[in-house]
Design a protein around this motif. Structure first.
Motif, PDB file in Angstrom:
ATOM      1  N   GLY A  66       0.831  -1.039   0.021  1.00  0.00           N
ATOM      2  CA  GLY A  66      -0.010  -0.089  -0.035  1.00  0.00           C
ATOM      3  C   GLY A  66       0.789   1.340   0.269  1.00  0.00           C
ATOM      4  N   SER A  67       2.150   1.234  -0.681  1.00  0.00           N
ATOM      5  CA  SER A  67       2.791   2.486  -0.594  1.00  0.00           C
ATOM      6  C   SER A  67       2.248   3.703  -1.455  1.00  0.00           C
ATOM      7  CB  SER A  67       4.197   2.359  -1.022  1.00  0.00           C
ATOM      8  OG  SER A  67       4.305   1.689  -2.568  1.00  0.00           O
ATOM      9  N   ASN A  68       1.578   3.243  -2.572  1.00  0.00           N
ATOM     10  CA  ASN A  68       0.641   4.104  -3.434  1.00  0.00           C
ATOM     11  C   ASN A  68      -0.324   4.743  -2.729  1.00  0.00           C
ATOM     12  OD1 ASN A  68       1.911   4.256  -5.997  1.00  0.00           O
ATOM     13  ND2 ASN A  68       1.870   1.962  -5.799  1.00  0.00           N
ATOM     14  N   THR A  90      -2.798   1.742 -11.791  1.00  0.00           N
ATOM     15  CA  THR A  90      -1.436   2.072 -11.665  1.00  0.00           C
ATOM     16  C   THR A  90      -0.506   0.818 -12.180  1.00  0.00           C
ATOM     17  OG1 THR A  90       0.521   2.923 -10.890  1.00  0.00           O
ATOM     18  CG2 THR A  90      -1.145   2.081  -9.409  1.00  0.00           C
ATOM     19  N   PRO A 115       3.347  -1.006 -12.993  1.00  0.00           N
ATOM     20  CA  PRO A 115       4.892  -0.566 -12.980  1.00  0.00           C
ATOM     21  C   PRO A 115       5.592  -1.019 -14.303  1.00  0.00           C
ATOM     22  CG  PRO A 115       4.447  -2.770 -11.901  1.00  0.00           C
ATOM     23  CD  PRO A 115       2.980  -2.123 -12.241  1.00  0.00           C
ATOM     24  N   GLY A 170       0.513  -7.374 -16.896  1.00  0.00           N
ATOM     25  CA  GLY A 170       0.541  -8.678 -16.256  1.00  0.00           C
ATOM     26  C   GLY A 170       0.825  -8.280 -14.703  1.00  0.00           C
ATOM     27  N   HIS A 179      11.932  -1.915  -8.756  1.00  0.00           N
ATOM     28  CA  HIS A 179      10.751  -1.537  -8.456  1.00  0.00           C
ATOM     29  C   HIS A 179      10.552  -0.469  -7.379  1.00  0.00           C
ATOM     30  CE1 HIS A 179       6.400  -3.551  -7.685  1.00  0.00           C
ATOM     31  NE2 HIS A 179       6.305  -2.240  -7.886  1.00  0.00           N
ATOM     32  N   LYS A 214       8.460   2.904  -8.219  1.00  0.00           N
ATOM     33  CA  LYS A 214       7.505   3.258  -7.237  1.00  0.00           C
ATOM     34  C   LYS A 214       7.678   4.642  -6.782  1.00  0.00           C
ATOM     35  CE  LYS A 214       6.037  -0.802  -4.710  1.00  0.00           C
ATOM     36  NZ  LYS A 214       5.635  -1.387  -3.525  1.00  0.00           N
ATOM     37  N   GLU A 261       5.990   6.433  -9.579  1.00  0.00           N
ATOM     38  CA  GLU A 261       4.626   6.021  -9.799  1.00  0.00           C
ATOM     39  C   GLU A 261       3.904   6.665  -8.727  1.00  0.00           C
ATOM     40  OE1 GLU A 261       4.058   1.663  -8.629  1.00  0.00           O
ATOM     41  OE2 GLU A 261       2.386   1.487  -9.782  1.00  0.00           O
TER      42      GLU A 261
END
Ligand code: GAR
Length: 200
Positions: free
Chosen positions: A12-14, A108, A110, A118, A167, A171, A174
């Motif tokens: 849940g960082s977004n 969203t 990555p 996917g 990643h 992020k 993102e």
């Protein structure tokens, strides 16, 4: 502010970035609910800590995919969602869900779609050997990461990257892209005409 429901499966960082942004009234979006398919999702704890209501709709509690999909739609509807943000939600949303929120579900991803859709966008880009990847915010349609693109940001691949380091770099971009565009959508209107997306 516009009522936003966030769908999460994991850390849940977004979501955390959206929760940080929505405390400012001028942001235009208010996270009114967080819904997960996974009762152990870290994003649920983040929501609770921020005082945002949560719900879990786990596939194992339903006889089939369609029943889960309907229950998920009903749960999100009860929160009065005007916009649904899939942020690290690792399941495909079916017709019953998408029909309930036409052109009002964004996701969203990555990677720079249409490359590497996917569940393993970061790993697949790294394995392919691209020098640049990134993140994509798109409107969700019936396919897997195929919907009309709202915004993208590019992120370089560094020589020593593994999936985790790449990643993490993605992020950072993102979160910024997501917060920026969810705010723009909430303060304005999102129009989808074929593959063309306009936010004004
Ligand atoms: C994000 O990078 C998101 O784009 C990705 O999972 C991560 C969730 O991180 N989603 C997908 O891969 C969907 N196919 P978070 O839980 O810390 O926000």
């Amino acid at each position: 502010g516009r009522r936003v429901v966030v769908l999460v499966s994991g850390a849940g960082s977004n979501l955390a970035a959206l929760l940080a942004a929505h405390t400012d009234r001028r942001y235009g979006a208010r996270v009114v609910g967080v819904v997960s398919d996974n009762p152990a999702a870290g994003g649920l704890d983040m929501a609770r800590a921020a005082g945002v209501p949560t719900a879990v709709v786990a596939p194992r509690d339903f006889p089939d995919r369609a029943a889960w999909d309907r229950a998920l739609a009903q749960t999100v509807e009860v929160f009065g969602a005007e916009l649904v943000v899939s942020a690290g939600f690792m399941r495909i949303l079916g017709a019953a869900f998408l029909d309930a929120f036409p052109s009002r579900v964004v996701n969203t991803h990555p990677a720079l779609l249409p490359s590497f859709p996917g569940a393993h966008g970061v790993r697949d880009a790294l394995a392919y050997g691209v020098a640049v990847t990134g993140c994509t915010l798109h409107v969700v349609d019936a396919g897997v990461d195929t919907g009309p693109i709202i915004a993208q940001a590019a992120v370089p691949v560094e020589p020593d990257d593994d999936e985790a380091t790449l990643h993490e770099r993605i992020k950072v971009a993102e979160r910024a892209l997501l917060v920026d565009w969810v705010g723009r959508i909430a303060r304005g209107t999102l129009e989808v005409d074929g593959r063309r997306v306009t936010v004004r």
